[in-house]
Design a protein around this motif. Structure first.
Motif, mmCIF file in Angstrom:
data_model
loop_
_atom_site.group_PDB
_atom_site.id
_atom_site.type_symbol
_atom_site.label_atom_id
_atom_site.label_comp_id
_atom_site.label_asym_id
_atom_site.label_seq_id
_atom_site.Cartn_x
_atom_site.Cartn_y
_atom_site.Cartn_z
ATOM 1 N N SER A 6 32.295 52.573 32.944
ATOM 2 C CA SER A 6 32.280 51.217 32.411
ATOM 3 C C SER A 6 33.461 50.423 32.964
ATOM 4 C CB SER A 6 32.336 51.238 30.877
ATOM 5 O OG SER A 6 33.575 51.762 30.450
ATOM 6 N N VAL A 7 33.253 49.122 33.082
ATOM 7 C CA VAL A 7 34.309 48.194 33.497
ATOM 8 C C VAL A 7 34.247 46.999 32.558
ATOM 9 C CG1 VAL A 7 34.274 48.914 35.909
ATOM 10 C CG2 VAL A 7 32.832 47.032 35.194
ATOM 11 N N LYS A 12 37.557 35.077 33.416
ATOM 12 C CA LYS A 12 37.019 34.316 34.548
ATOM 13 C C LYS A 12 35.738 34.932 35.108
ATOM 14 C CE LYS A 12 41.335 32.273 36.066
ATOM 15 N NZ LYS A 12 42.212 32.031 37.215
ATOM 16 N N GLY A 13 35.208 35.958 34.454
ATOM 17 C CA GLY A 13 33.961 36.588 34.889
ATOM 18 C C GLY A 13 34.157 37.657 35.951
ATOM 19 N N ARG A 14 35.385 38.020 36.243
ATOM 20 C CA ARG A 14 35.675 39.032 37.261
ATOM 21 C C ARG A 14 35.623 40.413 36.651
ATOM 22 N NH1 ARG A 14 41.193 36.194 39.076
ATOM 23 N NH2 ARG A 14 41.437 36.605 36.854
ATOM 24 N N LEU A 15 35.252 41.378 37.462
ATOM 25 C CA LEU A 15 35.318 42.756 37.015
ATOM 26 C C LEU A 15 36.125 43.543 38.029
ATOM 27 C CD1 LEU A 15 33.124 44.701 38.744
ATOM 28 C CD2 LEU A 15 31.566 43.281 37.461
#
Length: 84
Positions: A6-7, A12-15
């Motif tokens: 999982s991440v 900001k929607g970054r993973l």
């Protein structure tokens, strides 16, 4: 099939891809990934330069002795390499 990991997505929607996965997949800073949606699932794939694959194939063919010089190929096929 590899283990599920999982991440978290930041504000900001970054993973962030875990280092072990980046190493396993050969993903380096600056690499481009393609992304698409399939049945509600995000699918990522590392963008590969097609010329890199061609170069690897050519080197393998040469190492295996399955290549020949251009002049030899031209002579066998009666092709003139002299410019007119």
């Amino acid at each position: 099939m590899s283990a599920v990991r999982s991440v978290k997505v930041d504000a900001k929607g970054r993973l962030s891809i875990p280092g072990t996965l980046r190493d396993e997949l050969g993903i380096h800073p600056g690499d481009t990934l393609f992304v698409r949606i399939e049945e509600g699932t995000l699918r990522y794939a590392k963008a590969e330069n097609p010329f890199d694959a061609l170069a690897e194939h050519a080197l393998a063919e040469r190492s295996a002795g399955r290549t020949k010089r251009l002049r030899d190929f031209a002579a066998e096929n009666e092709i003139s390499l002299d410019a007119e």
